[in-house]
Design an enzyme around this catalytic site. Structure first.
Site, short mmCIF file in Angstrom:
data_model
loop_
_atom_site.label_atom_id
_atom_site.label_comp_id
_atom_site.label_asym_id
_atom_site.label_seq_id
_atom_site.Cartn_x
_atom_site.Cartn_y
_atom_site.Cartn_z
CD GLU A 141 -3.02 -1.25 0.42
OE1 GLU A 141 -3.09 -0.40 -0.49
OE2 GLU A 141 -3.85 -2.16 0.56
CG HIS A 164 -4.42 -0.59 5.97
ND1 HIS A 164 -5.80 -0.52 5.99
CD2 HIS A 164 -4.13 -1.75 5.35
CE1 HIS A 164 -6.31 -1.58 5.40
NE2 HIS A 164 -5.32 -2.36 5.01
CG HIS A 166 -6.86 -5.87 7.88
ND1 HIS A 166 -6.25 -6.95 7.25
CD2 HIS A 166 -6.68 -4.83 7.04
CE1 HIS A 166 -5.72 -6.58 6.10
NE2 HIS A 166 -5.95 -5.29 5.95
CD GLU A 194 -16.02 10.20 25.52
OE1 GLU A 194 -15.02 10.68 25.00
OE2 GLU A 194 -16.58 10.70 26.52
CG HIS A 235 -9.31 -3.98 3.02
ND1 HIS A 235 -8.62 -3.76 1.83
CD2 HIS A 235 -8.36 -4.24 3.94
CE1 HIS A 235 -7.33 -3.93 2.04
NE2 HIS A 235 -7.15 -4.20 3.31
O1 2HA Z 1 -0.45 -5.13 4.08
O2 2HA Z 1 -3.40 -4.98 4.56
O3 2HA Z 1 -4.24 -3.88 2.34
C1 2HA Z 1 -1.49 -5.97 3.68
C2 2HA Z 1 -2.74 -5.20 3.58
C3 2HA Z 1 -3.13 -4.69 2.27
ZN ZN Z 2 -5.36 -4.27 4.26
#
Ligand code: 2HA
Ligand code: ZN
Length: 298
Positions: A141, A164, A166, A194, A235
């Site tokens: 990314e 980022h 998940h 909150e 995602h």
């Molecule tokens: O790094 O999360 O979106 C792996 C990921 C790609």
């Molecule tokens: Zn990801």
């Protein structure tokens, strides 16, 4: 000869390790590195990084650069083009997690699982100057990270950290609701008191796109121009912060609200919850804490 070969070539010289030994310090111990390593550990402990899921980046300050530069390799990797040039990032140095790395391993082995990259004077390519000791390249990314640092840097001097993650709650919630930024923000704001404190500007929500794609990078950079966080459908979340704690805290707040929204939905089914925060409640919280509420999202 791909970048992998080039990287292995310069990394095999062991220059960084030698310098660290001589000065009895390690690049890994610099303040910004320690914060970044802790972010990755906390994210893994929170369950946000199954396998190699998620990634993070940190835009070095001039002071960070002065401290880190003595550890840089004498021979940087060759230049690798970005998907799209980001002129605002010309000459910047960015710490990124490595492609395929497990974020749980970043804290203990940063030199293997991270890279510091330099952006070229046109903002069009990067080269690794530290890290990737076992070869490889920065996160898949990287285009989203560099593009988002670019819009933030151009707008307000930058969000130092992009993270980022998940969270399962975000993947689940975005499977149930349309990827409409206003609707998703409303859901998150109104089910947990909150939320509006953590993200008074709201969150963006993008429809599903291929991970690591130039289209996802461009759309995320567009979203990060106005929002501190962007949800990627089914995602995860891509969040900006002035610090590692700021970016991580924002993701935690979004995760908590998304989890509550799902729990309420699971229990209430199609029935309406007995209580949701109303416009007046959200305005009262914003007024009490002097927050810049995004009125357009009420
Ligand atoms: O790094 O999360 O979106 C792996 C990921 C790609
Ligand atoms: Zn990801």
């Amino acid at each position: 000869m791909g970048f992998l070969d080039d990287a292995s070539d310069f990394i095999d010289r062991g220059v960084s390790a030698a310098k660290g030994a001589v000065s009895n310090v390690a690049c890994e111990q610099l303040g910004f590195m320690r914060d970044f390593r802790r972010l990755c550990r906390e994210g893994a402990q929170a369950g946000y990084h199954e396998r190699n899921g998620g990634n993070a980046s940190y835009l070095l300050t001039d002071e960070d650069l002065r401290a880190a530069r003595p550890f840089f390799y004498d021979y940087a990797s060759s230049w690798v083009p970005l998907a799209a040039p980001v002129p605002a990032m010309a000459e910047a140095f960015v710490l990124l997690t490595a492609s395929g790395c497990y974020l749980k391993n970043v804290a203990d082995q940063p030199a293997e699982n991270c890279a510091i990259v330099q952006i070229d004077p046109a903002g069009a390519a990067w080269r690794a100057v530290w890290g990737l000791r076992a070869g490889g390249r920065p996160t898949s990314e990287i285009d989203a990270h560099i593009a988002c640092h670019g819009v933030r840097r151009a707008a307000d001097g930058g969000a130092r950290v992009l993270y980022h993650a998940h969270p399962a709650s975000v993947a689940a919630l975005t499977a149930l609701v349309e990827p409409d930024s206003r609707a998703v923000t409303n859901l998150l704001w109104r089910c947990l008191t909150e939320s509006v404190v953590a993200f008074p500007g709201g969150v963006a929500c993008l429809p599903w796109m291929v991970p690591g794609s130039a289209a996802l990078a461009e759309a995320t950079a567009g979203a990060l121009a106005s929002f501190d966080a962007c949800l990627w459908q089914v995602h995860g979340v891509f969040a900006a912060g002035d610090s590692c704690d700021g970016a991580f805290g924002l993701v935690q707040a979004i995760d908590k609200a998304a989890a509550v929204a799902l729990q309420v939905r699971a229990v209430a089914g199609d029935g309406a919850p007995v209580f949701r925060l109303a416009d007046g409640d959200l305005r009262a919280i914003a007024a009490a804490y002097d927050l810049p509420l995004n009125e357009a999202f009420l």
